[in-house]
Design a protein around this motif. Structure first.
Motif, PDB file in Angstrom:
ATOM      1  N   GLY A   1       0.893  -1.222  -0.074  1.00  0.00           N
ATOM      2  CA  GLY A   1       0.484   0.268   0.066  1.00  0.00           C
ATOM      3  C   GLY A   1       0.870   1.262  -0.128  1.00  0.00           C
ATOM      4  O   GLY A   1       0.520   2.705   0.299  1.00  0.00           O
ATOM      5  N   GLY A   2       1.825   0.781  -1.073  1.00  0.00           N
ATOM      6  CA  GLY A   2       3.349   2.434  -0.442  1.00  0.00           C
ATOM      7  C   GLY A   2       2.769   3.438  -1.090  1.00  0.00           C
ATOM      8  O   GLY A   2       2.224   3.092  -2.261  1.00  0.00           O
ATOM      9  N   THR A   3       2.830   4.256  -1.539  1.00  0.00           N
ATOM     10  CA  THR A   3       2.646   5.554  -2.188  1.00  0.00           C
ATOM     11  C   THR A   3       4.189   6.542  -1.893  1.00  0.00           C
ATOM     12  O   THR A   3       4.581   6.329  -1.278  1.00  0.00           O
ATOM     13  CB  THR A   3       2.059   6.797  -1.530  1.00  0.00           C
ATOM     14  N   SER A   4       4.315   6.892  -3.451  1.00  0.00           N
ATOM     15  CA  SER A   4       5.542   7.708  -3.404  1.00  0.00           C
ATOM     16  C   SER A   4       5.497   8.219  -4.580  1.00  0.00           C
ATOM     17  O   SER A   4       5.310   8.684  -5.520  1.00  0.00           O
ATOM     18  CB  SER A   4       6.870   6.157  -3.795  1.00  0.00           C
ATOM     19  N   GLY A   5       6.953   9.383  -4.145  1.00  0.00           N
ATOM     20  CA  GLY A   5       6.995  10.527  -5.036  1.00  0.00           C
ATOM     21  C   GLY A   5       8.325  11.017  -4.823  1.00  0.00           C
ATOM     22  O   GLY A   5       9.142  11.145  -4.186  1.00  0.00           O
ATOM     23  N   PHE A   6       8.337  13.111  -5.311  1.00  0.00           N
ATOM     24  CA  PHE A   6       9.770  13.763  -5.069  1.00  0.00           C
ATOM     25  C   PHE A   6       9.151  14.882  -4.928  1.00  0.00           C
ATOM     26  O   PHE A   6       7.575  15.418  -5.015  1.00  0.00           O
ATOM     27  CB  PHE A   6      10.294  14.105  -6.440  1.00  0.00           C
ATOM     28  N   PHE A   7       9.235  14.918  -3.502  1.00  0.00           N
ATOM     29  CA  PHE A   7       8.673  16.344  -3.103  1.00  0.00           C
ATOM     30  C   PHE A   7      10.037  17.723  -3.202  1.00  0.00           C
ATOM     31  O   PHE A   7      11.831  17.427  -3.168  1.00  0.00           O
ATOM     32  CB  PHE A   7       8.664  16.910  -1.807  1.00  0.00           C
ATOM     33  N   THR A   8       9.728  18.364  -3.205  1.00  0.00           N
ATOM     34  CA  THR A   8      10.975  19.916  -3.653  1.00  0.00           C
ATOM     35  C   THR A   8      11.275  20.722  -2.450  1.00  0.00           C
ATOM     36  O   THR A   8      10.404  21.059  -1.795  1.00  0.00           O
ATOM     37  CB  THR A   8      10.627  20.807  -4.947  1.00  0.00           C
ATOM     38  N   ALA A   9      12.843  21.237  -2.089  1.00  0.00           N
ATOM     39  CA  ALA A   9      13.289  21.382  -1.038  1.00  0.00           C
ATOM     40  C   ALA A   9      13.314  22.548  -1.457  1.00  0.00           C
ATOM     41  O   ALA A   9      13.344  23.448  -2.635  1.00  0.00           O
ATOM     42  CB  ALA A   9      14.700  21.311  -0.949  1.00  0.00           C
ATOM     43  N   ARG A  10      13.610  23.763  -0.163  1.00  0.00           N
ATOM     44  CA  ARG A  10      14.285  24.951  -0.191  1.00  0.00           C
ATOM     45  C   ARG A  10      14.444  25.154  -1.544  1.00  0.00           C
ATOM     46  O   ARG A  10      14.462  26.781  -2.001  1.00  0.00           O
ATOM     47  CB  ARG A  10      14.554  25.422   0.743  1.00  0.00           C
ATOM     48  N   ASP A  11      15.799  25.059  -2.139  1.00  0.00           N
ATOM     49  CA  ASP A  11      16.739  25.245  -3.379  1.00  0.00           C
ATOM     50  C   ASP A  11      16.621  24.214  -4.147  1.00  0.00           C
ATOM     51  O   ASP A  11      17.053  24.611  -5.179  1.00  0.00           O
ATOM     52  CB  ASP A  11      18.128  25.172  -2.508  1.00  0.00           C
ATOM     53  N   GLY A  12      15.559  23.593  -4.207  1.00  0.00           N
ATOM     54  CA  GLY A  12      15.056  22.832  -5.606  1.00  0.00           C
ATOM     55  C   GLY A  12      15.507  21.722  -5.953  1.00  0.00           C
ATOM     56  O   GLY A  12      14.659  21.460  -6.702  1.00  0.00           O
ATOM     57  N   LYS A  13      16.639  20.951  -5.601  1.00  0.00           N
ATOM     58  CA  LYS A  13      16.586  19.465  -4.777  1.00  0.00           C
ATOM     59  C   LYS A  13      15.257  19.015  -5.250  1.00  0.00           C
ATOM     60  O   LYS A  13      14.455  19.222  -4.155  1.00  0.00           O
ATOM     61  CB  LYS A  13      17.614  19.169  -3.541  1.00  0.00           C
ATOM     62  N   LYS A  14      15.401  18.247  -5.419  1.00  0.00           N
ATOM     63  CA  LYS A  14      14.155  16.759  -5.853  1.00  0.00           C
ATOM     64  C   LYS A  14      14.544  15.619  -4.627  1.00  0.00           C
ATOM     65  O   LYS A  14      15.501  15.137  -5.015  1.00  0.00           O
ATOM     66  CB  LYS A  14      13.558  16.112  -7.240  1.00  0.00           C
TER      67      LYS A  14
END
Length: 319
Positions: A16-29
């Motif tokens: 049941g996991g959900t995965s992805g990417f979020f963006t840090a303050r400086d734009g790093k994924k």
């Protein structure tokens, strides 16, 4: 739905996991994942923070253990490791400019993923350098996190000939002469697993082989030896969390867990820190090595028992 996680037969993904990417303050994924509890009653969410040169996949077994206890789990790869963006162009170097970057990434993780998508209350379970980041971020987490369980926190290296202050000065000399991105002199390439008999982190051959296979199958998840810049950043973070004014201001209850046979971080430093901490206590799992969640069942079950006793909502009373 796109799946950004990797598995092998020896290390299947939790349900049941959900995965992805979020963006840090400086734009790093930065790559993240969160997993639902599979047992009722629901008890909240554990934010699982890994150590240096680790990835989400290494904690699939632990995620299943926590889900079976009624906890959801939220986890992400620190910048510079796993499937998250690297800090410098050479992906083989384990580099960070400041542990403040890690702290800000943790804040972004809470704001963008944990708070909107995960069920409270929230607890932190952190390993080694992840535990150091958790300590550093604790003041900003006081209204979000109920308790923190810190496993073999990196507060000083094991039997170093230099004090943390001496290490910081040495690493700073590399930094100010433009050599901060050089690997630690004599450090081995941590992308290449050692033979089991040489490893310092676990006494469990099956779990060690499983974790080695993850990186052999997906080498892009591995990170090389730390740079002198990483060492400088870590030493500065250690000095920060050991400041008496910082320690006095901590409000989140903390349980520090030491591994009795640890030859990576200093148990003396952990004990000294726990002794000075108003809201903390310490437990030592005798005979265990550094990576407690990757250890043999004899030691790992003691750790999970401590979790059950410390984290409210479990079947055992809180301590």
């Amino acid at each position: 739905m796109t799946d950004f996680l990797y598995d092998i037969p020896e290390n299947p993904k939790p349900e049941g996991g959900t995965s992805g990417f979020f963006t840090a303050r400086d734009g790093k994924k930065l790559r993240y994942a969160h997993f639902p509890a599979i047992q009722r009653p629901l008890k909240g969410t554990v934010v699982l923070l890994s150590g240096r040169n680790e990835c989400i996949e290494k904690y699939f077994e632990t995620i299943r253990d926590l889900a079976a206890r009624g906890f959801g789990v939220a986890i992400f790869d620190w910048r510079g490791q796993g499937a998250s963006d690297r800090v410098i162009r050479n992906p083989a170097k384990g580099h960070i400019n400041s542990f403040k970057d890690h702290e800000h990434d943790l804040e972004s993780f809470f704001s963008e993923i944990v708070l909107p998508d995960c069920r409270g209350p929230f607890y932190i379970l952190a390993h080694s350098t992840g535990a150091l980041v958790a300590l550093q971020a604790a003041p900003s987490l006081a209204n979000r996190v109920q308790r923190m369980m810190l496993l073999t926190p990196f507060l000083a290296p094991y039997k170093s000939p230099l004090s943390v202050r001496g290490i910081r000065r040495l690493a700073a000399s590399y930094h100010w002469t433009g050599l901060g991105r050089l690997p630690i002199p004599g450090a081995r390439d941590t992308r290449v697993p050692e033979p089991f008999w040489q490893n310092k982190v676990t006494s469990d051959p099956a779990r060690y082989e499983r974790n080695s296979l993850i990186y052999q199958t997906y080498p892009q998840l591995a990170t090389g030896a730390p740079t002198m810049g990483w060492v400088r950043a870590a030493a500065m973070a250690i000095a920060h969390v050991q400041d008496p004014a910082f320690m006095a201001a901590l409000k989140v209850p903390v349980l520090l867990i030491a591994a009795g046979a640890d030859t990576v971080v200093s148990n003396y430093a952990i004990e000294a820190y726990a002794h000075r901490l108003r809201v903390g206590s310490m437990l030592t799992i005798h005979g265990a090595r550094h990576e407690l969640l990757q250890e043999a069942d004899l030691f790992r079950e003691q750790l999970l028992g401590a979790f059950d006793a410390f984290i409210p909502g479990s079947d055992a009373p809180a301590v």
